[in-house]
Design an enzyme around this catalytic site. Structure first.
Site, mmCIF file in Angstrom:
data_model
loop_
_atom_site.group_PDB
_atom_site.id
_atom_site.type_symbol
_atom_site.label_atom_id
_atom_site.label_comp_id
_atom_site.label_asym_id
_atom_site.label_seq_id
_atom_site.Cartn_x
_atom_site.Cartn_y
_atom_site.Cartn_z
ATOM 1 N N HIS A 133 0.847 -1.196 0.000
ATOM 2 C CA HIS A 133 0.000 0.000 0.000
ATOM 3 C C HIS A 133 0.885 1.250 0.000
ATOM 4 O O HIS A 133 2.040 1.194 0.456
ATOM 5 C CB HIS A 133 -0.893 -0.028 1.249
ATOM 6 C CG HIS A 133 -1.864 1.089 1.345
ATOM 7 N ND1 HIS A 133 -1.558 2.295 1.935
ATOM 8 C CD2 HIS A 133 -3.154 1.199 0.920
ATOM 9 C CE1 HIS A 133 -2.612 3.090 1.879
ATOM 10 N NE2 HIS A 133 -3.588 2.456 1.267
ATOM 11 N N ARG A 147 1.198 3.624 1.944
ATOM 12 C CA ARG A 147 1.746 4.000 3.247
ATOM 13 C C ARG A 147 2.940 3.140 3.639
ATOM 14 O O ARG A 147 3.610 3.432 4.637
ATOM 15 C CB ARG A 147 0.674 3.882 4.339
ATOM 16 C CG ARG A 147 -0.355 4.995 4.344
ATOM 17 C CD ARG A 147 -1.124 5.047 5.660
ATOM 18 N NE ARG A 147 -0.260 5.489 6.758
ATOM 19 C CZ ARG A 147 0.085 4.725 7.787
ATOM 20 N NH1 ARG A 147 -0.302 3.467 7.861
ATOM 21 N NH2 ARG A 147 0.861 5.203 8.745
ATOM 22 N N LYS A 148 3.212 2.102 2.885
ATOM 23 C CA LYS A 148 4.318 1.214 3.214
ATOM 24 C C LYS A 148 5.597 1.678 2.523
ATOM 25 O O LYS A 148 5.566 2.439 1.553
ATOM 26 C CB LYS A 148 3.985 -0.220 2.792
ATOM 27 C CG LYS A 148 2.672 -0.738 3.377
ATOM 28 C CD LYS A 148 2.642 -0.636 4.886
ATOM 29 C CE LYS A 148 1.413 -1.288 5.500
ATOM 30 N NZ LYS A 148 0.178 -0.507 5.294
ATOM 31 N N LEU A 149 6.749 1.204 3.034
ATOM 32 C CA LEU A 149 8.028 1.641 2.468
ATOM 33 C C LEU A 149 8.156 1.240 1.009
ATOM 34 O O LEU A 149 8.683 1.992 0.185
ATOM 35 C CB LEU A 149 9.196 1.029 3.255
ATOM 36 C CG LEU A 149 9.651 1.758 4.518
ATOM 37 C CD1 LEU A 149 8.591 1.687 5.612
ATOM 38 C CD2 LEU A 149 10.955 1.171 5.020
#
Length: 377
Positions: free
Chosen positions: A173, A175-177
């Protein structure tokens, strides 16, 4: 959080479009192989998102109606939803206040005769202490699934998180790194589970779309069980391949920024930041801070003070057992005091790869300004 995307991702997407193969195909296979190697896993199966990976993990592990699955309440609601999808009951366990993760003791406190699996989360990128949980569960025949949605780039005893679980689920997603826009991955050491997951993500079809398209006269497919449409596209995988190559640099920069936050917050009484546990290193996917009673304002007051300084922070990790979807359901009877405290008293500070030192200093100054409200009171 801001995803770090650039010209390399644009070029990778253009190549996929030019190839004419944009659905699940060769880029997905390459992304799976490279991710498998990077995460020290025997098998990797790309999916449409982490929730579908968790769902498949439970299905291939044999979890179903009538079973109980221990999960942390302190997690995004998908962790609890996945057991519900297979007809199992999520049983909520409390968490450690330093890490926000379940422990072997909190799991043991809620085990039932029907417990078939435990989902252990690397919350906010902090590695869960998995070995004691496995020492508890393995002799009982309880499957340990690692929800590593936030964990890419975090380590546990020197290895990538997820490597020690029966099966793990990952999120890409924004929001992930490491992001593919949407997308997920299932990793496991069991080839039979991986093979079944590959079929199930594609309607449980006996022959893959790639093999069908490669044949002039494709063989007739069969459907031995009810499957799902949980495929990743080659467009997403092309971005994921580029992002995976950047992961070490992303983690190093986030840890540098996290170290700077920790040094600055050490002089502000009443704010307790998240930190590495002794058993591993965090990628600091979320840099959360607990607002303690000694701070002059509560969490909501601090969020307002930060917003007044044009700094956008977020409330801490949710508690699923407090959400309307799980009120009134049987989700276990153990008290969850740490979960309720952390969800009430924590917030997440801005942290992203492109964050400049001056931007971070703005956040710190806003925190110091809120701390000075003590004198104004």
């Amino acid at each position: 959080m801001k995803p770090w995307l650039g010209a390399e991702e644009v070029e990778a997407l253009a190549e996929v479009i030019a190839s004419g193969w944009v659905a699940q195909g060769p880029r997905v296979a390459r992304f799976e192989d490279e991710f498998r190697v990077a995460m020290a896993s025997a098998e990797a199966v790309a999916t449409s998102n982490c929730t579908t990976a968790l769902h498949l993990a439970l299905v291939v592990a044999g979890v179903g109606a009538g079973d109980d699955v221990v999960v942390p309440s302190l997690s995004f609601i998908a962790t609890a939803n996945a057991p519900t999808y297979v007809g199992a009951r999520p049983i909520f366990a409390d968490v450690d206040d330093r890490t926000g993760n379940i422990t072997s003791d909190s799991v043991a406190a809620v085990l039932t005769e029907r417990t078939r699996a435990v989902i252990a989360v690397d919350q906010g990128g902090v590695p869960v202490d998995l070995e004691p949980i496995r020492a508890l569960c393995d002799p009982l025949g309880i499957v340990v699934i690692e929800d590593a949605a936030c964990g890419a780039g975090s380590t546990y005893h020197g290895r990538p998180v997820g490597a020690g679980a029966d099966v793990a689920a990952w999120s890409f997603h924004p929001r992930k790194l490491l992001t593919t826009g949407e997308g997920g991955m299932l990793t496991t050491r069991r080839s039979d589970w991986a093979e079944r997951a590959r079929r199930l993500r594609e309607h449980a079809m006996s022959i893959s779309a790639k093999d069908r398209q490669a044949s002039i006269l494709a063989p007739a497919e069969e459907y031995a069980e009810i499957g799902f449409n949980y495929r990743m596209t080659d467009l997403q995988a092309a971005v994921g391949i580029v992002q995976l190559g950047r992961l070490p640099e992303i983690v190093a920069q986030r840890r540098r920024l996290a170290d700077r936050y920790a040094a600055e917050l050490a002089s502000i009484e009443g704010l307790r930041p998240v930190a590495d546990p002794e058993w591993g290193t965090s990628n600091f996917q979320s840099y959360w801070v607990e607002v303690e009673p000694s701070f002059p304002v509560d969490r909501e007051g601090l969020l307002e003070a930060l917003a007044g300084a044009d700094v956008s922070a977020r409330r801490g990790i949710m508690a699923s057992h407090l959400q309307p979807a799980y009120r009134g359901r049987y989700t276990g009877e153990a008290p969850l005091p740490v979960t309720e405290r952390l969800t009430r008293d924590t917030l997440i500070l801005p942290l992203f790869h492109q964050m400049t030192d001056s931007e971070q200093e703005r956040v710190v100054e806003a925190l110091r300004g809120a701390a000075r409200l003590r004198g104004a009171a």
